[in-house]
Design an enzyme around this catalytic site. Structure first.
Site, PDB file in Angstrom:
ATOM      1  N   CYS A 134       0.854  -1.188   0.000  1.00 48.96           N
ATOM      2  CA  CYS A 134       0.000   0.000   0.000  1.00 48.96           C
ATOM      3  C   CYS A 134       0.890   1.237   0.000  1.00 48.96           C
ATOM      4  O   CYS A 134       1.931   1.263   0.653  1.00 48.96           O
ATOM      5  CB  CYS A 134      -0.975  -0.009   1.173  1.00 48.96           C
ATOM      6  SG  CYS A 134      -0.361   0.750   2.678  1.00 48.96           S
ATOM      7  N   GLU A 135       0.472   2.210  -0.773  1.00 44.60           N
ATOM      8  CA  GLU A 135       1.327   3.388  -0.927  1.00 44.60           C
ATOM      9  C   GLU A 135       1.261   4.321   0.284  1.00 44.60           C
ATOM     10  O   GLU A 135       2.060   5.232   0.403  1.00 44.60           O
ATOM     11  CB  GLU A 135       0.986   4.148  -2.208  1.00 44.60           C
ATOM     12  CG  GLU A 135      -0.354   4.836  -2.213  1.00 44.60           C
ATOM     13  CD  GLU A 135      -0.604   5.550  -3.534  1.00 44.60           C
ATOM     14  OE1 GLU A 135       0.050   5.220  -4.533  1.00 44.60           O
ATOM     15  OE2 GLU A 135      -1.479   6.440  -3.544  1.00 44.60           O
ATOM     16  N   HIS A 136       0.327   4.098   1.171  1.00 46.96           N
ATOM     17  CA  HIS A 136       0.214   4.971   2.341  1.00 46.96           C
ATOM     18  C   HIS A 136       1.155   4.548   3.461  1.00 46.96           C
ATOM     19  O   HIS A 136       1.624   5.383   4.225  1.00 46.96           O
ATOM     20  CB  HIS A 136      -1.231   4.980   2.855  1.00 46.96           C
ATOM     21  CG  HIS A 136      -2.205   5.433   1.812  1.00 46.96           C
ATOM     22  ND1 HIS A 136      -3.377   4.774   1.545  1.00 46.96           N
ATOM     23  CD2 HIS A 136      -2.149   6.473   0.947  1.00 46.96           C
ATOM     24  CE1 HIS A 136      -4.013   5.390   0.574  1.00 46.96           C
ATOM     25  NE2 HIS A 136      -3.291   6.420   0.185  1.00 46.96           N
ATOM     26  N   HIS A 137       1.405   3.243   3.580  1.00 40.85           N
ATOM     27  CA  HIS A 137       2.232   2.750   4.686  1.00 40.85           C
ATOM     28  C   HIS A 137       3.406   1.905   4.207  1.00 40.85           C
ATOM     29  O   HIS A 137       4.231   1.501   5.008  1.00 40.85           O
ATOM     30  CB  HIS A 137       1.375   1.916   5.644  1.00 40.85           C
ATOM     31  CG  HIS A 137       0.187   2.647   6.181  1.00 40.85           C
ATOM     32  ND1 HIS A 137      -1.057   2.571   5.597  1.00 40.85           N
ATOM     33  CD2 HIS A 137       0.070   3.503   7.224  1.00 40.85           C
ATOM     34  CE1 HIS A 137      -1.903   3.337   6.258  1.00 40.85           C
ATOM     35  NE2 HIS A 137      -1.251   3.916   7.250  1.00 40.85           N
ATOM     36  N   GLN A 175      -5.636  -0.376  -3.516  1.00 36.84           N
ATOM     37  CA  GLN A 175      -6.324  -1.522  -4.123  1.00 36.84           C
ATOM     38  C   GLN A 175      -7.276  -1.100  -5.240  1.00 36.84           C
ATOM     39  O   GLN A 175      -7.406  -1.779  -6.256  1.00 36.84           O
ATOM     40  CB  GLN A 175      -7.076  -2.293  -3.025  1.00 36.84           C
ATOM     41  CG  GLN A 175      -7.708  -3.578  -3.527  1.00 36.84           C
ATOM     42  CD  GLN A 175      -8.415  -4.343  -2.428  1.00 36.84           C
ATOM     43  OE1 GLN A 175      -8.008  -4.296  -1.268  1.00 36.84           O
ATOM     44  NE2 GLN A 175      -9.478  -5.046  -2.787  1.00 36.84           N
ATOM     45  N   HIS A 203      -5.311  -6.047   4.139  1.00 30.89           N
ATOM     46  CA  HIS A 203      -4.272  -5.011   4.217  1.00 30.89           C
ATOM     47  C   HIS A 203      -3.577  -5.065   5.577  1.00 30.89           C
ATOM     48  O   HIS A 203      -4.236  -4.917   6.612  1.00 30.89           O
ATOM     49  CB  HIS A 203      -4.901  -3.621   4.028  1.00 30.89           C
ATOM     50  CG  HIS A 203      -5.396  -3.393   2.638  1.00 30.89           C
ATOM     51  ND1 HIS A 203      -4.852  -2.437   1.810  1.00 30.89           N
ATOM     52  CD2 HIS A 203      -6.367  -4.009   1.924  1.00 30.89           C
ATOM     53  CE1 HIS A 203      -5.477  -2.474   0.634  1.00 30.89           C
ATOM     54  NE2 HIS A 203      -6.403  -3.417   0.692  1.00 30.89           N
ATOM     55  N   CYS A 205      -1.789  -2.904   6.876  1.00 31.60           N
ATOM     56  CA  CYS A 205      -1.875  -1.631   7.604  1.00 31.60           C
ATOM     57  C   CYS A 205      -3.176  -1.557   8.419  1.00 31.60           C
ATOM     58  O   CYS A 205      -3.267  -0.775   9.368  1.00 31.60           O
ATOM     59  CB  CYS A 205      -1.744  -0.441   6.656  1.00 31.60           C
ATOM     60  SG  CYS A 205      -2.941  -0.389   5.332  1.00 31.60           S
TER      61      CYS A 205
HETATM   62 ZN   LIG Z   1      -1.966   1.294   4.124  1.00 30.93          ZN
END
Ligand SMILES: [Zn+2]
Length: 248
Positions: A134-137, A175, A203, A205
């Site tokens: 995931c690009e956020h975490h 996703q 996920h 995260c």
């Molecule tokens: Zn994430």
């Protein structure tokens, strides 16, 4: 940019070609091709433009390793202790591998494996394993992808669908975008009458941090062309991905 990617075949599921009652026999839909999908860039800036990022080759291995070392210090670790000595190198190499999908082009991947079979019934490849970050975490999310299309004469080698999933998974993703990019890719290479992609994923995260909900999973879908316009075709696809294969 040099493209050196070795692909591992991740197709662990099964492949089926099924007859669609809404296939080529339906006169009003036989001329339809997939609805246009606006391609979306891999990396968005706040204003929706594609981000200007340096070519990965310009970020040296040493710089990446230095960043990992800084993170180790940041979490109170000693990067000099024996178990961690090679960790910056391992992490840098792992990150390069897990994002190697940026260096792959759809054209190279398909490599001419498109055949004019005159086949006009639904083709579905189910249960393609997918692993992404995931690009956020930058934490993993993983699950299964089901890809279906209704050809307009042209078909693609079935393993290529798994490789398309792999190529877009090996990038920093959300996703929803991953699901849509797979659908866009199939549309681009085959110009089919419709494409349907469903991804079910968990996920890390969400599971390991944040709301900490092990067992939660997220479903995303992208429907194009006849799958979007004709609820019977869509229902048929959804039923097929629910059904458990008898040989499993
Ligand atoms: Zn994430």
């Amino acid at each position: 940019m040099g493209v050196v990617c070795s692909f591992v075949h991740t197709l662990s599921g099964f492949i089926m070609t099924i007859a669609s009652p809404n296939g080529s026999n339906t006169p009003d839909s036989s001329s339809k091709t997939a609805k246009s999908l606006e391609p979306r860039p891999d990396r968005n800036t706040h204003n929706g433009q594609e981000a200007k990022v340096p070519c990965p080759a310009q970020v040296s291995q040493d710089e990446m390793m230095g960043a990992v070392r800084t993170m180790l210090l940041g979490v109170g670790e000693d990067p000099e202790r024996e178990g961690l000595l090679k960790t910056p190198k391992r992490v840098a190499e792992a990150m390069r591998f897990l994002t190697s999908g940026y260096d792959t082009s759809l054209e190279d991947l398909v490599n001419g494996a498109i055949f004019d079979e005159g086949h006009n019934e639904m083709v579905l490849v189910r249960d393609i394993n997918a692993f992404s970050l995931c690009e956020h975490h930058m934490l993993p999310f993983m699950g299964r992808v089901h890809v279906a299309y209704i050809p307009n004469q042209k078909v693609v080698g079935l393993s290529k669908l798994a490789r398309i999933v792999e190529m877009y998974s090996r990038r920093l993703q959300v996703q929803e975008r991953l699901t849509r990019q797979i659908a866009e890719a199939v549309k681009e290479i085959l110009e089919p009458r419709g494409v349907a992609v469903v991804m079910e994923a968990s996920h890390m995260c969400m599971v390991m941090r944040g709301v900490q909900k092990p067992g939660s999973w997220t479903v995303t879908s992208a429907m194009v062309g006849v799958f979007q316009e004709d609820h019977k075709t869509r229902e048929e696809f959804l039923n097929l991905i629910r059904h458990q294969p008898s040989f499993w």
